[in-house]
Design a protein around this motif. Structure first.
Motif, short mmCIF file in Angstrom:
data_model
loop_
_atom_site.label_atom_id
_atom_site.label_comp_id
_atom_site.label_asym_id
_atom_site.label_seq_id
_atom_site.Cartn_x
_atom_site.Cartn_y
_atom_site.Cartn_z
N TRP A 328 0.84 -1.20 0.00
CA TRP A 328 0.00 0.00 0.00
C TRP A 328 0.87 1.25 0.00
O TRP A 328 1.76 1.39 0.83
CB TRP A 328 -0.90 -0.02 1.23
N GLY A 329 0.63 2.17 -0.94
CA GLY A 329 1.49 3.34 -1.05
C GLY A 329 0.77 4.66 -1.10
O GLY A 329 1.33 5.66 -1.57
N GLU A 330 -0.45 4.74 -0.58
CA GLU A 330 -1.28 5.93 -0.75
C GLU A 330 -0.84 7.13 0.09
O GLU A 330 -1.44 8.20 -0.01
CB GLU A 330 -2.74 5.59 -0.47
N TYR A 331 0.19 6.96 0.93
CA TYR A 331 0.78 8.10 1.64
C TYR A 331 2.21 8.37 1.16
O TYR A 331 2.91 9.19 1.75
CB TYR A 331 0.77 7.86 3.14
N GLY A 332 2.65 7.67 0.13
CA GLY A 332 4.02 7.83 -0.35
C GLY A 332 5.02 7.00 0.41
O GLY A 332 6.23 7.19 0.26
N GLN A 333 4.55 6.04 1.22
CA GLN A 333 5.45 5.25 2.07
C GLN A 333 6.33 4.27 1.33
O GLN A 333 7.22 3.66 1.92
CB GLN A 333 4.64 4.52 3.15
N LEU A 334 6.10 4.10 0.02
CA LEU A 334 6.95 3.20 -0.75
C LEU A 334 8.20 3.90 -1.29
O LEU A 334 9.13 3.23 -1.76
CB LEU A 334 6.16 2.58 -1.91
N GLY A 335 8.21 5.21 -1.26
CA GLY A 335 9.41 5.95 -1.66
C GLY A 335 9.61 6.11 -3.15
O GLY A 335 10.68 6.57 -3.58
N HIS A 336 8.60 5.74 -3.95
CA HIS A 336 8.74 5.84 -5.40
C HIS A 336 8.26 7.18 -5.93
O HIS A 336 8.06 7.34 -7.14
CB HIS A 336 7.98 4.70 -6.07
N GLN A 337 8.06 8.13 -5.03
CA GLN A 337 7.67 9.50 -5.35
C GLN A 337 6.32 9.56 -6.06
O GLN A 337 6.08 10.42 -6.91
CB GLN A 337 8.78 10.20 -6.15
N THR A 338 5.45 8.62 -5.72
CA THR A 338 4.06 8.59 -6.19
C THR A 338 3.20 8.11 -5.02
O THR A 338 3.71 7.75 -3.96
CB THR A 338 3.87 7.63 -7.37
N LEU A 339 1.89 8.10 -5.23
CA LEU A 339 0.96 7.56 -4.23
C LEU A 339 0.36 6.25 -4.71
O LEU A 339 -0.72 5.84 -4.28
CB LEU A 339 -0.16 8.58 -3.95
N ILE A 340 1.06 5.56 -5.59
CA ILE A 340 0.57 4.32 -6.19
C ILE A 340 0.97 3.12 -5.33
O ILE A 340 2.07 3.06 -4.79
CB ILE A 340 1.14 4.16 -7.62
N SER A 341 0.05 2.16 -5.21
CA SER A 341 0.34 0.89 -4.54
C SER A 341 0.80 -0.13 -5.57
O SER A 341 0.36 -0.10 -6.73
CB SER A 341 -0.91 0.37 -3.83
N ILE A 342 1.68 -1.06 -5.17
CA ILE A 342 2.20 -2.07 -6.10
C ILE A 342 2.25 -3.42 -5.40
O ILE A 342 2.42 -3.48 -4.17
CB ILE A 342 3.60 -1.71 -6.64
N ASP A 343 2.09 -4.50 -6.16
CA ASP A 343 2.10 -5.84 -5.56
C ASP A 343 3.31 -6.65 -6.00
O ASP A 343 3.26 -7.89 -6.05
CB ASP A 343 0.81 -6.58 -5.87
N GLU A 344 4.41 -5.99 -6.28
CA GLU A 344 5.66 -6.68 -6.55
C GLU A 344 6.82 -5.79 -6.11
O GLU A 344 6.71 -4.56 -6.15
CB GLU A 344 5.80 -7.02 -8.04
N PRO A 345 7.93 -6.37 -5.61
CA PRO A 345 9.05 -5.56 -5.13
C PRO A 345 9.61 -4.65 -6.22
O PRO A 345 9.81 -5.07 -7.36
CB PRO A 345 10.09 -6.62 -4.73
#
Length: 378
Positions: A328-345
């Motif tokens: 889940w990336g809707e707060y930018g917690q994935l660090g990819h400079q987007t708010l997108i969620s992804i299901d693969e590393p």
């Protein structure tokens, strides 16, 4: 060692602009930090060197930063960090060796005692205290592990553990626990409604139970998310199990793919055409709950050295100093400079572009913190 943070920042828990003030302790304008931003450490209102060794612990609304140089000073950021109560706690923390934080309690570990401060009552003294005795030959235990047991996220804070487990490390979520023994075995207990215990079912376990699917494969690291669990083998392989609704296991998520398709369809407009799904033999397999540990291939070129879990996202550091995130990336917690969620590393390119070598990662529920070192130019 420099630390960066990204993701949920509604309470200013990712402090980036100097010492905290009363105005920014309860709310900040920038809720989502989508770009990794360097943390600036302050203790007792004084700026600390950002390169000194320190630990970061995070909960939903606060972050604790323990500076391990000198007298081991604590810094707090987030909700109420500028209050007189938090200032008093920081002063009383001098000399502590470890810290853990939840939205209700702050636990400090000293050489001879444990102290817990109730962050909701804001008393002038610790709400709980326990004397501890350790031999000089004993290996150091990191919170939440303490001699004879562990510190839970809610009262009763102290819970005993059988000495036969020989616990090496322990990861806690709000509803389940993952323990790593000295022999490398993994034990889990607590709520199992999303398969997060790894025993193949959805039932709870009151006592620690060995994850039989991992038996015989020594593990070196464990982590627990909101409803998922992960561990790393001695060989650098990553195993995942539990809930995958947001792709936090790095496995195909139907709910996540459906959301992305709806977003893309809306962006493309009503005039776009939708391709028909293929037959059964071409249909992709989606996983909502993975009740047994599954091997996840993070990178084909390197091994995983450490991992951490947020509520619904996961972050892993590899031997090459790269950070991979997913879920889940809707707060930018994935660090990819987007708010997108992804299901693969996916590798966080920011650190590679800045020639920074990632050495550690700590996830809060909706944000991520990474420790980095400057890459050596050869």
């Amino acid at each position: 060692m420099r630390w960066f943070g990204f993701g949920f920042n509604a309470f200013g828990q990712i402090r980036v602009d100097g010492a905290p003030s009363k105005e920014c302790s309860d709310t900040v304008e920038e809720v989502n930090l989508v770009t990794p931003t360097e943390l600036i450490g302050h203790v007792d209102g004084r700026k600390r060197c950002s390169k000194c060794e320190r630990q970061i612990k995070a909960c939903w609304s606060r972050t604790a930063s323990l500076h391990l140089d000198g007298n081991c000073c604590l810094g707090l950021a987030g909700f109420g960090a500028a209050s007189e109560f938090c200032s008093a706690v920081v002063k009383e923390s001098r000399g502590c060796r470890d810290v853990s934080i939840s939205d209700s309690h702050l636990v400090l570990a000293f050489k001879d005692r444990l102290e817990s401060w109730d962050l909701q009552k804001e008393d002038k003294a610790p709400s709980w205290r326990m004397e501890i005795q350790t031999e000089s030959t004993d290996p150091p235990l990191n919170l939440p592990l303490v001699p004879g047991g562990y510190i839970a996220t809610k009262p009763p804070l102290y819970r005993s553990l059988s000495p036969h487990l020989k616990a090496k490390s322990l990861a806690l979520s709000g509803e389940h626990a993952v323990l790593l023994s000295a022999s490398g075995a993994v034990y889990t207990w607590g709520l199992g409604s999303h398969g997060q215990l790894g025993h193949g079912g959805l039932t709870p376990e009151e006592e620690p139970r060995a994850v039989e699917a991992l038996w015989g494969m020594p593990m070196s690291c464990v982590a627990a998310g909101g409803w998922h669990s992960v561990c790393i083998s001695d060989g650098g392989d990553l195993y995942v199990w539990g809930w995958n609704e947001s792709g936090q296991l790095g496995l195909p998520s139907r709910a996540l793919r459906k959301t992305l398709e709806q977003q893309q369809s809306t962006q493309a407009g009503a005039s776009s055409t939708v391709e028909a799904e293929g037959g059964d033999e071409n249909e992709e397999v989606f996983i909502s709950i993975q009740a047994f540990p599954a091997l996840l291939d993070v990178s084909t070129s390197c091994e995983v050295v450490t991992v951490s879990c947020g509520s619904r996202h996961t972050a892993a550091v590899t031997t090459t100093g790269d950070l991979y995130t997913w879920g889940w990336g809707e707060y930018g917690q994935l660090g990819h400079q987007t708010l997108i969620s992804i299901d693969e590393p996916r590798r966080v390119e920011f650190f590679k572009e800045q020639r920074l070598h990632v050495v550690n990662v700590v996830c809060g529920p909706w944000n991520t913190f990474t420790a980095v070192a400057k890459e050596e130019i050869t």
